[in-house]
Motif scaffolding. Sequence first.
Motif, PDB file in Angstrom:
ATOM      1  N   VAL A 441      11.091   6.711  13.388  1.00 39.79           N
ATOM      2  CA  VAL A 441      10.325   6.569  12.150  1.00 39.79           C
ATOM      3  C   VAL A 441      11.089   7.167  10.976  1.00 39.79           C
ATOM      4  N   GLU A 442      11.718   8.313  11.195  1.00 42.54           N
ATOM      5  CA  GLU A 442      12.509   8.930  10.135  1.00 42.54           C
ATOM      6  C   GLU A 442      13.733   8.078   9.792  1.00 42.54           C
ATOM      7  N   LEU A 443      14.351   7.491  10.811  1.00 45.44           N
ATOM      8  CA  LEU A 443      15.526   6.643  10.571  1.00 45.44           C
ATOM      9  C   LEU A 443      15.130   5.360   9.849  1.00 45.44           C
ATOM     10  N   ASP A 444      13.950   4.821  10.149  1.00 47.81           N
ATOM     11  CA  ASP A 444      13.472   3.641   9.415  1.00 47.81           C
ATOM     12  C   ASP A 444      13.326   3.936   7.929  1.00 47.81           C
ATOM     13  N   LYS A 445      12.839   5.106   7.607  1.00 54.35           N
ATOM     14  CA  LYS A 445      12.663   5.464   6.197  1.00 54.35           C
ATOM     15  C   LYS A 445      14.006   5.630   5.485  1.00 54.35           C
ATOM     16  N   ARG A 446      14.986   6.166   6.193  1.00 52.21           N
ATOM     17  CA  ARG A 446      16.279   6.432   5.554  1.00 52.21           C
ATOM     18  C   ARG A 446      17.148   5.188   5.441  1.00 52.21           C
ATOM     19  N   THR A 447      17.003   4.231   6.360  1.00 52.50           N
ATOM     20  CA  THR A 447      17.822   3.025   6.300  1.00 52.50           C
ATOM     21  C   THR A 447      17.179   1.911   5.493  1.00 52.50           C
ATOM     22  N   ALA A 448      15.919   2.062   5.097  1.00 50.68           N
ATOM     23  CA  ALA A 448      15.248   1.029   4.304  1.00 50.68           C
ATOM     24  C   ALA A 448      15.755   1.071   2.871  1.00 50.68           C
ATOM     25  N   VAL A 449      15.316   0.108   2.094  1.00 53.07           N
ATOM     26  CA  VAL A 449      15.682   0.079   0.678  1.00 53.07           C
ATOM     27  C   VAL A 449      15.195   1.361   0.012  1.00 53.07           C
ATOM     28  N   VAL A 508       2.672   8.833   2.257  1.00 50.80           N
ATOM     29  CA  VAL A 508       3.380   7.600   1.953  1.00 50.80           C
ATOM     30  C   VAL A 508       3.587   7.493   0.447  1.00 50.80           C
ATOM     31  N   GLN A 509       4.743   6.955   0.049  1.00 56.07           N
ATOM     32  CA  GLN A 509       5.093   6.776  -1.347  1.00 56.07           C
ATOM     33  C   GLN A 509       5.453   5.322  -1.589  1.00 56.07           C
ATOM     34  N   PRO A 510       5.370   4.856  -2.859  1.00 58.14           N
ATOM     35  CA  PRO A 510       5.722   3.452  -3.124  1.00 58.14           C
ATOM     36  C   PRO A 510       7.142   3.095  -2.687  1.00 58.14           C
ATOM     37  N   LEU A 511       8.087   4.057  -2.737  1.00 58.77           N
ATOM     38  CA  LEU A 511       9.465   3.764  -2.358  1.00 58.77           C
ATOM     39  C   LEU A 511       9.605   3.531  -0.856  1.00 58.77           C
ATOM     40  N   HIS A 512       8.655   4.041  -0.069  1.00 60.35           N
ATOM     41  CA  HIS A 512       8.754   3.950   1.387  1.00 60.35           C
ATOM     42  C   HIS A 512       7.933   2.789   1.950  1.00 60.35           C
ATOM     43  N   GLU A 518       8.326  -1.344   9.431  1.00 60.18           N
ATOM     44  CA  GLU A 518       8.931  -1.043  10.725  1.00 60.18           C
ATOM     45  C   GLU A 518       8.236   0.125  11.420  1.00 60.18           C
ATOM     46  N   GLN A 519       7.702   1.060  10.617  1.00 62.25           N
ATOM     47  CA  GLN A 519       7.135   2.276  11.206  1.00 62.25           C
ATOM     48  C   GLN A 519       5.773   2.028  11.845  1.00 62.25           C
ATOM     49  N   ILE A 520       4.876   1.319  11.138  1.00 58.92           N
ATOM     50  CA  ILE A 520       3.517   1.115  11.658  1.00 58.92           C
ATOM     51  C   ILE A 520       3.520   0.337  12.968  1.00 58.92           C
ATOM     52  N   PRO A 521       4.340  -0.739  13.126  1.00 58.49           N
ATOM     53  CA  PRO A 521       4.365  -1.407  14.437  1.00 58.49           C
ATOM     54  C   PRO A 521       4.814  -0.502  15.577  1.00 58.49           C
ATOM     55  N   ARG A 522       5.689   0.459  15.311  1.00 59.53           N
ATOM     56  CA  ARG A 522       6.113   1.383  16.378  1.00 59.53           C
ATOM     57  C   ARG A 522       4.928   2.226  16.848  1.00 59.53           C
ATOM     58  N   PHE A 523       4.157   2.743  15.909  1.00 67.29           N
ATOM     59  CA  PHE A 523       2.973   3.515  16.290  1.00 67.29           C
ATOM     60  C   PHE A 523       1.942   2.624  16.987  1.00 67.29           C
ATOM     61  N   GLU A 524       1.819   1.389  16.530  1.00 67.24           N
ATOM     62  CA  GLU A 524       0.860   0.481  17.143  1.00 67.24           C
ATOM     63  C   GLU A 524       1.198   0.240  18.609  1.00 67.24           C
ATOM     64  N   VAL A 525       2.476  -0.005  18.908  1.00 67.55           N
ATOM     65  CA  VAL A 525       2.899  -0.230  20.293  1.00 67.55           C
ATOM     66  C   VAL A 525       2.656   1.017  21.140  1.00 67.55           C
ATOM     67  N   LYS A 560      -3.830   3.673  -6.199  1.00 71.94           N
ATOM     68  CA  LYS A 560      -2.370   3.577  -6.250  1.00 71.94           C
ATOM     69  C   LYS A 560      -1.773   3.088  -4.937  1.00 71.94           C
ATOM     70  N   LEU A 561      -2.600   2.886  -3.916  1.00 71.14           N
ATOM     71  CA  LEU A 561      -2.096   2.387  -2.642  1.00 71.14           C
ATOM     72  C   LEU A 561      -1.557   0.968  -2.823  1.00 71.14           C
ATOM     73  N   GLN A 562      -0.338   0.742  -2.311  1.00 67.83           N
ATOM     74  CA  GLN A 562       0.296  -0.558  -2.466  1.00 67.83           C
ATOM     75  C   GLN A 562      -0.400  -1.613  -1.598  1.00 67.83           C
ATOM     76  N   HIS A 563      -0.375  -2.860  -2.064  1.00 67.91           N
ATOM     77  CA  HIS A 563      -1.014  -3.945  -1.320  1.00 67.91           C
ATOM     78  C   HIS A 563      -0.316  -4.190   0.008  1.00 67.91           C
ATOM     79  N   GLY A 564       1.016  -4.010   0.057  1.00 66.60           N
ATOM     80  CA  GLY A 564       1.720  -4.189   1.321  1.00 66.60           C
ATOM     81  C   GLY A 564       1.278  -3.178   2.364  1.00 66.60           C
TER      82      GLY A 564
END
Length: 747
Positions: A441-449, A508-512, A518-525, A560-564
């Motif tokens: 989860v941490e790596l997903d945040k760092r490698t994302a845009v 959670v922040q708008p930048l993340h 990628e993170q939420i599906p990992r927790f879902e599984v 302020k929660l993003q629609h995505g």
Amino acid sequence: KPYEQVGILARVLDKCVKDGILRDDDIAQIQGCLRVIFQPRKKEKVESKGEKKEDARGGEDVKKGEKKLGIVGITLSSSSSKKSTAPTTTSKPKKRDDSEFNYRVIKKAIAESLSAMKQSDPQNLFLNPVTDAIAPGYSSVIDKPMCMRTIEEKMRRSDYKTLSEFSKDVLLMFSNCIKYNIGPEGQWFRDEARRQQKVFQDHISNKAESYYKKELIKRKKVLDRADALALKEEKKKKKEAAEQEKAAAAALAAKKKAELKKTNEKSNAASSTEDKKRKFGKDTDVCDDSKAQDIKPLPPFSYQHPKRVKRDPNSNNPHPTITYPPMPCLASMLLSDPFVVRLVVDCVLRSMRFDVLKQKSVPVGHVLIPSLLQILYLIQMSTQLCGKRGTVFKIPGAGLVPGGGGEQDDNNKDGATLDDEAPSASLRKYIPLITRLLLEVELDKRTAVNGDLHDVVAVQMLPPRPKSDGKEWDIPSPSSQPDSNSSSLFCVLRAVVEGAFVHLLNFVQPLHEVALKEQIPRFEVALDKLSELVVSSGNMLHERSFFMSLIHATLKHKSKLQHGTRDLIVDCWLKWFRVGEGKNGGDGRESSMAAPVHECFILLLNEWASLGNVLLPRDKLVSLSEDAAKAAEESEKICRGDDNDDNNKEESSSSFFTNAWVKDESNFQPIKLQYERMLKSLPATNAEQWKQTLEIDDNHIQALKDEIQKKEAEREEKKKRAREKEKERSERKKKKARKSQRTEVDL
């Protein structure tokens, strides 16, 4: 005395719950209490009287005149405690003498009134005193003459204490004029006196009274402000004095504690290492003075009550009567408090996030996690421990440190080794999976845009990170294990993953937002795989505490929660509607129609809708509520598909959602209330259209009620026919019996 350790444990846990956090020092103190409660020492040899007297003399000088404060063991001398507890008199603000201020205000009010009276008296009829030369026989008629000059003189001498005294003299002046001027020749004077009297009463007097009241209110505000400042200053001085006394007392206590520590160090240096080990866990000082560096998992231990008591064969009690208080039962009940459980699980997650991940190490290097695992084991085994009344219990090894589970214990007379199937064993076995999940989860945040490693991945043209397929969570099912209760051990593992999920959405922040895909599906599984292993609830339908935590985490961001992010949460939530294994396990299935997952989802939609159309537009609210109802309908169909065909025939042709809405059973009422709350926020046309889509409008409901009544009537008719047939059958049997009796008589 026997309950002293339980009392210390209760105070420590109470402090942790009030603070909302479980610190390392608190864990050390809890372990100190548990060592004494769950691992009682063997009976030691009685010391000689001479040794006891020496010990008493050694501690007498230190403990004399001291008083314990709290559970830390800090002491104060009796003299200092008397000083600190001496009653202090609180000085009340002194009453001020405002007579001078009243005189000044009354003078000013009278002066303004006289000025107004002079303006209303252009002929100066009442300005100067009246003499007998001006008005013959005036002194014989008027006993107490009065005029404006006389009133001014009395005002200068401060003879008027109140405005009522001034008004009394003015009215006397007018009444004297009316009394003296009689007859037709005095008519003009009487009318003029009455006119000026009316002007005074209607205007001048009221104006003076209002001016006086306003000045008093202003004065009161000034005095109150001054009193408040004085009181604040006095409190500040008292606080400084109290802090000085407290600092002096603390310094004295530290000095006494240092002296006590020196004496203890000297006595400990003279004692042998065996005495040190025996002393650990013997007295309450171990529990009180334990610090973070004293954290050490409990050794494996099993206990069985040695006393053999003959049971009464007629008694329903399967356990022997024990003569001592069940301290282990009390301790486990204290630990099983829901607030304490939440703190322990949060502490496990915090230790993994900050100690394991940041230091890039493995959990075996931290004694904190194994210690928490043993506490979680005692929490989960509290029911069995209380059921056996503390006569039998077992503490397995932590497993992550040398000398863990599987060791031989001296107190176990049967010689059986401690197994490794405790609830804590599951968590320590699968802690690497949780650590891996948090790292991914941490790596997903760092490698994302917008992440710090995004440019590195782009330059190196690395392949995209693979999505979680859940293979790492393929854990053997607990049903294959010999102990059926071992399936509940995965509840702790799922609780840790749920806590990590809530923590992710809390910050959670708008930048993340890109990383959340990628993170939420990992927790879902992970949650799906772990839920399949929990026999008591093989799905996510009844995780109310988790759902409410998610609602609070998302509402924290307001509009302020993003629609995505909103859509990811909704998609994940709707997947939890699917049917899973029932609460009682086995082959039974359970529907989400009346489950907390349904209620909490509609509650979340209502809360989002209350924040405005920016976060959740009206059309989106309607479509998501329809999706929730359809998902619950689908789960109900799957569950009803497992029933026999006869039951399916008896059901009405309407949808299951419509049936639940009309029947209004107790388990569906909270969900119906949330839907009704949503319908109130919609326009009438949209609400009616939504009802028609889900077949709960007035026409469908009335048709369903008629169908139910018809089927009830048919069912009653069938029962009536069955009763009649049974009655006819019994009559035939009776006739046949009578006929056989007659033939026997004839023969």
